[in-house]
Design an enzyme around this catalytic site. Structure first.
Site, mmCIF file in Angstrom:
data_model
loop_
_atom_site.group_PDB
_atom_site.id
_atom_site.type_symbol
_atom_site.label_atom_id
_atom_site.label_comp_id
_atom_site.label_asym_id
_atom_site.label_seq_id
_atom_site.Cartn_x
_atom_site.Cartn_y
_atom_site.Cartn_z
ATOM 1 N N PHE A 149 0.863 -1.177 0.000
ATOM 2 C CA PHE A 149 0.000 0.000 0.000
ATOM 3 C C PHE A 149 0.899 1.226 0.000
ATOM 4 O O PHE A 149 1.528 1.549 1.005
ATOM 5 C CB PHE A 149 -0.941 0.049 1.202
ATOM 6 N N ASP A 234 9.571 2.966 1.678
ATOM 7 C CA ASP A 234 8.382 3.758 1.997
ATOM 8 C C ASP A 234 8.177 3.691 3.502
ATOM 9 O O ASP A 234 7.662 2.709 4.034
ATOM 10 C CB ASP A 234 7.173 3.182 1.251
ATOM 11 N N LYS A 263 2.930 11.551 6.784
ATOM 12 C CA LYS A 263 2.084 11.364 7.962
ATOM 13 C C LYS A 263 2.597 12.116 9.182
ATOM 14 O O LYS A 263 2.334 13.287 9.343
ATOM 15 C CB LYS A 263 1.880 9.876 8.234
#
Length: 407
Positions: A149, A234, A263
């Protein structure tokens, strides 16, 4: 921890009805309407308090409305919020310096969302492959993992193995090769002369907090180095203290060629992300190659600096390591016929519900009724990822409620 009473349900129902009527139906949230947050706690519109055990998918590592981050945002709001990249501003340079010094790289390209930072890394690695490796034009390949993801853009969902993420959104961008996650032999077999990069999550969060075998990241980085392939990590969810290290790659002493962050870089206050790399990779970009109107804006930069300092000054990586290890031990000690496995690192924890017990959703709904907000992922996994500022006492109280639900 308190729960919603029937007498006060009407206000929540009104907001839920509005969302149902006017919002696109692309989410399936728990039926709670939040209006306020502080630290590890959030309150709904009916005044009920909940322990946040999701942290907005690791975007709130520092806790809700951390005073230092909010103060930095307020101060910058009174000065200057946006310049675009047509001009310089006095916040971006200092922010990128702190980000590069904290991560140990030469340069960073600021963006806003995690998906934008992933797209930035993809463009960077492809162009590097053509310029530095001599890969034939339009032949560059990037290896990715099944159950990944990395975001929701059409390019990114095009290399997802999740059917729902792809259905109805094609045709997709070519140039990506899917391999099983955690399988070093599969990576070795997939590499060919046109392989420009390997894009991987150190822990797969949305897939259900999947932790690869010990040594996998180190072996993968070495294999990429031996073959001249860019190793791209990531760390949008796993980075910035979440797994008990500043970056999850630090667990195996791995330094990627390209690092993607987001984030928690915005401290839950403002979207901030970046692709970080040494000059060898970053210098493929020339004026006009890539950009973002809001990327590097002074408000985001000020928030990003404050967010980094909170993680450093409050030693949130260490807290995550110590509390996460203890919390996982406590979860594993709960006698339950429903739990198949507890896995994770630091305060990024997945509790796997046995298929014979149904899906994880009813367990999350039961926790909500007991004042704990957690969310299911991949049907069978309850994810526990509280702000890294959480205390042992608060987690101990939460374990009482969690144990009752799991029993």
């Amino acid at each position: 921890m308190t729960t919603m009473s029937a007498a006060t349900a009407s206000l929540t129902e009104r907001y839920l009805e509005e969302a149902e009527r006017y919002s696109a139906h692309n989410y399936h949230p728990l039926p709670v309407v939040l209006e306020r947050g502080e630290g590890v706690w959030v309150w709904d519109v009916d005044g009920n308090r909940y322990l946040d055990m999701l942290s907005s998918y690791s975007a709130v590592n520092q806790g809700h409305r951390h005073p230092a981050i909010v103060a930095a945002a307020k101060e910058q709001l009174d000065r200057l919020t946006l310049t675009s990249r047509a001009f310089h501003n006095d916040q971006m340079g200092p922010f990128l310096r702190e980000l590069c010094e904290a991560s140990g790289f030469d340069a960073a390209l600021p963006m806003n969302t995690g998906a934008e930072a992933v797209e930035t890394a993809i463009k960077m690695v492809r162009k590097w492959g053509y310029q530095a490796r001599g890969i034939p034009e339009d032949k560059a390949e990037i290896i990715v993992c099944e159950d990944n993801f990395h975001g929701r853009t059409t390019t990114i969902v095009g290399f997802s193995s999740e059917a729902q993420y792809r259905e109805g959104f094609g045709p997709f961008t070519p140039g990506f090769k899917l391999i099983p996650y955690g399988d070093i032999d599969a990576l070795r077999a997939a590499i060919n002369p046109n392989t420009a990069g390997f894009l991987v999550e150190p822990i797969q969060g949305e897939a259900g907090v999947i932790v690869p075998p010990d040594g996998y990241m180190q072996q993968a980085a070495e294999l990429c180095r031996e073959n001249g392939v860019a190793f791209v990590a990531d760390e949008i969810q796993t980075g910035l203290g979440r797994t008990g290290r500043f970056f999850c790659c630090d667990w195996e002493g791995v330094r990627p060629d390209v690092l993607i962050v987001g984030k928690a870089l915005g401290g839950g206050v403002y979207p901030v992300s970046a692709a970080i790399a040494d000059k060898e990779f970053m210098d493929v970009f020339r004026p006009g190659d890539h950009g973002s109107t809001f990327g590097g804006n002074p408000l985001g930069a000020a928030v990003g600096m404050a967010s980094l300092r909170v993680i450093r000054d409050e030693q949130l990586s260490r807290r995550s390591d110590e509390l996460g290890s203890w919390f996982m031990e406590q979860l594993r000690a709960i006698p339950s016929p429903h739990v198949e496995q507890v896995r994770g690192k630091g305060l990024m924890i997945g509790l796997v519900i046995r298929e014979s017990s149904g899906t994880a959703r009813p367990f999350c709904e039961a926790l909500e009724q007991r004042g704990i907000l957690a969310k299911e992922t991949h049907h069978q996994v309850v994810r526990f990822a509280p702000p890294l500022t959480v205390s042992r006492d608060v987690l101990r109280d939460a374990l009482v409620e969690i144990a009752d639900v799991l029993r």
